[in-house]
Design an enzyme around this catalytic site. Structure first.
Site, short mmCIF file in Angstrom:
data_model
loop_
_atom_site.label_atom_id
_atom_site.label_comp_id
_atom_site.label_asym_id
_atom_site.label_seq_id
_atom_site.Cartn_x
_atom_site.Cartn_y
_atom_site.Cartn_z
N GLY A 196 0.84 -1.20 0.00
CA GLY A 196 0.00 0.00 0.00
C GLY A 196 0.86 1.24 0.00
N ALA A 198 0.47 5.47 0.39
CA ALA A 198 -0.36 6.63 0.69
C ALA A 198 0.44 7.90 0.45
CB ALA A 198 -0.86 6.56 2.13
N SER A 199 -0.16 9.04 0.73
CA SER A 199 0.51 10.31 0.46
C SER A 199 1.70 10.54 1.36
CB SER A 199 -0.49 11.46 0.63
OG SER A 199 -1.07 11.42 1.93
N LEU A 200 1.66 10.03 2.59
CA LEU A 200 2.75 10.26 3.54
C LEU A 200 3.64 9.05 3.76
CD1 LEU A 200 0.87 12.29 6.34
CD2 LEU A 200 1.99 13.14 4.27
N ALA A 201 3.16 7.87 3.47
CA ALA A 201 3.92 6.66 3.81
C ALA A 201 3.52 5.51 2.90
CB ALA A 201 3.66 6.28 5.28
N ASP A 349 -9.53 10.32 10.09
CA ASP A 349 -9.18 10.07 8.68
C ASP A 349 -9.88 8.80 8.21
OD1 ASP A 349 -8.07 10.37 6.19
OD2 ASP A 349 -6.15 9.46 6.73
#
Length: 616
Positions: A196, A198-201, A349
């Site tokens: 996976g 995501a935008s940060l990790a 979130d």
């Protein structure tokens, strides 16, 4: 020979004019010596200096960019800021021009406004994708704002899946930098391909050497640490300029929110603490909620137990494991109802990617045959006592039948909860309920009745959303003069915490639809109402007991108030429970009917099972 002097004169004058030797040819007919002379020294210097200077400037710029961080940040800030500013300013101009025009029909107006929404959203999407990093996070937040036009939310939604992974070599460097040892010292079988992003990790699967168990390793993208501060500055500056030139398109609150919350989300030790607190707050309840255990937490590295499961809205997965989709929807509403209305501390979130579902293991305390696994605990919000109770009372006013007193309560608590006046109330109510405004809401009655669908008097009275109602909402958003600016006004006024609660409401409603549940569409509203009723009773009880202690004696008046409040709570709670029981019975009958139909129409027990699971 008579022409020689004039020719010689012209040659001499031309040579002097060019700064060359004035020496004349020695004989008639000889080739002009100026043709074979080397270029003048000044010309040679010009052709030498220009490319040399260009190379030196490029080389100096490259070296400065690579090794001087302030210079690099300045250059990147200019480029990245210009992308966002261009998209925002062009969008604002587009809106002004489009909304100022007149159209020959309502259909043409609706189409023009819808296309304007879409164009503006796509401009912003392109800028966010080009910048990456926290700009992706900003776009994901825009996608979750339920009060925005659907053209905006649908355009931004793909950002959930458009994040670029960090290269494996950079992942190895991150471990050496942050953990002081190579990755191989901590893990066996570390999968270099993330499961996976995501935008940060991003998340990798590995085996933890210390215990030998399978783990999920969450790693922050290394470049974020360097550019986070400058990106936040850029967002704030860009939004500030937009507010200056186009005051009605005001989004500075978005920059303020990023400034406050991003540092929390980028610290995985903070996420580990949040996850532990969430698990502790549900420890004394029989719930299907499960929080993965954390094995190690560093600022940019988080190691937790690996959970094998499916997406909570994957009906194929639910059917395969005999999980009742109705119970999943109800249990999700209970989990978030407990967080918001009783705990006053909730996951901020929420989206289907942060929710997994799996068959309940033998050690589970779940009341059902499944567990709901909540992931990504980087961002939580708290609700103070006053806000939490006022929000619960607002929900109960929306649940109650429309009377003059109830309508007054709805407006009163909208002001207390969201700083919303009567003019903006319909937008706020629609965001909260996900529906058109209720009948007798404080809006223009002529406009309220000019519809082709029946309006409910309360949320309990809401029927399944019809195509006519959805069309009315779409038309209102793109046609009604000033409505879009009212949406911006609501976003600016409503506290961030309340906006995050609206995201939770939207999640439970959308998952209820995605799961194709067979119970009534207001079933999840009843769950919320029960938690609101309990929250209000507990607050009233606390206040009355406190007054009794202060007076030091038993007051008949206080005793009467206590039992009166208790009776009101019991009556309300029991009536909601009875309505739930009836709706669950109806849902069971619908599933049974589908099972019987599948048995004959689809074929056999397998066909019946698929039909009952909503897959046939």
């Amino acid at each position: 020979m008579s022409t020689l002097p004039s020719q010689f004169h012209r040659l001499a004058v031309g040579s002097y004019g060019r700064g060359m030797s004035s020496r004349a040819p020695t004989s008639h007919g000889r080739q002009d010596v100026t043709d074979s002379l080397p270029p003048p020294r000044s010309t040679r210097k010009t052709w030498l200096i220009l490319p040399t200077t260009l190379v030196l400037l490029c080389g100096t710029g490259y070296l400065t960019y690579q090794y001087n961080q302030p210079f690099r940040h300045t250059m990147l800030a200019i480029v990245r800021c210009s992308r966002v500013a261009e998209a925002a300013i062009l969008g604002a101009i587009d809106y002004k021009v489009t909304f100022a025009k007149s159209y020959e029909s309502d259909e043409a107006l609706q189409d023009a406004h819808s296309r304007c929404h879409k164009r503006s959203a796509e401009r912003v999407l392109t800028a966010l994708l080009a910048n990456g990093g926290i700009f992706i996070k900003m776009g994901q937040h825009i996608a979750s704002l339920v009060v925005l036009p659907i053209e905006w939310t649908s355009t931004m939604r793909p950002l959930q899946d458009k994040c670029e992974p960090t290269l494996y070599e950079d992942v190895e460097d991150l471990f050496v930098t942050d953990m002081a040892r190579p990755l191989s010292d901590y893990f066996d079988d570390f999968d270099p391909v993330p499961i996976g992003v995501a935008s940060l990790a991003q998340v990798h699967v590995a085996r933890w050497k210390e215990t030998g168990e399978k783990v999920a390793v969450k790693l922050q993208h290394p470049h974020l640490a360097e550019f986070c501060e400058i990106d936040m500055e850029m967002v704030e500056v860009s939004l500030g300029w937009i507010k200056h030139w186009f005051p009605e398109f005001e989004f500075t609150w978005l920059g303020e929110e990023m400034r406050e919350n991003l540092p929390k989300e980028m610290d995985f030790t903070h996420e580990a603490r949040n996850g532990q607190r969430a698990a502790d707050e549900f420890d004394n309840f029989r719930t299907s909620l499960y929080i993965p255990k954390v094995l190690h937490a560093d600022k940019r590295v988080l190691v937790m137990e690996f959970i094998q499961g499916g997406r909570v809205d994957d009906r194929e997965y639910l059917s395969e494991h005999n999980i009742d989709r109705n119970k999943v929807a109800i249990e999700l509403a209970r989990i978030f109802g407990q967080m918001v209305h009783l705990n006053g501390w909730f996951h901020a979130d929420p989206h289907p990617g942060n929710l997994l579902i799996r068959p309940a293991p033998g050690t589970s305390k779940s009341p059902y045959n499944f567990e709901i696994v909540l992931l990504d605990h980087g961002l939580y919000f708290d609700l103070d006592q006053e806000l939490r109770i006022n929000y619960s009372k607002f929900w109960l006013a929306l649940i109650a039948p429309a009377t003059p007193a109830t309508l007054a309560d709805r407006k009163k608590y909208a002001r207390l909860v969201g700083n919303i006046d009567d003019e903006l109330y319909p937008v706020f109510e629609a965001a909260l309920t996900g529906r058109a405004v209720l009948k007798d809401s404080p809006v223009d009655p002529d406009k309220a009745e000019n519809t082709t669908f029946r309006r409910a008097s309360s949320m309990i009275d809401i029927t399944a959303q019809t195509e006519q109602e959805m069309e009315a909402i779409r038309k209102a958003v793109v046609e009604q003069e000033g409505l879009l600016l009212s949406v911006f006004d609501v976003l600016r006024r409503v506290p961030r915490r309340v906006l995050m609660v609206l995201k939770l409401n939207d999640l439970t409603r959308s998952l209820d639809r995605a799961l194709a549940t067979t119970h009534s569409n207001v079933r999840v509203f009843l769950v919320t109402a029960k938690y609101c009723t309990l929250a209000v009773w507990e607050d009233t009880r606390r206040q009355l007991i406190s007054q009794m202690r202060e007076r030091g004696l038993v007051s008949l008046g206080l005793l009467f108030d206590y039992f009166s409040a208790w009776w009101h709570y019991q009556k309300m709670y029991r009536s909601l429970a009875a309505a739930e029981t009836w709706m669950d019975l109806e849902a069971y009958l619908v599933k049974t009917k589908a099972w019987v139909w599948g048995l004959y129409a689809v074929g056999g027990l397998q066909g019946a099972h698929k039909a009952a699971a909503g897959l046939a």
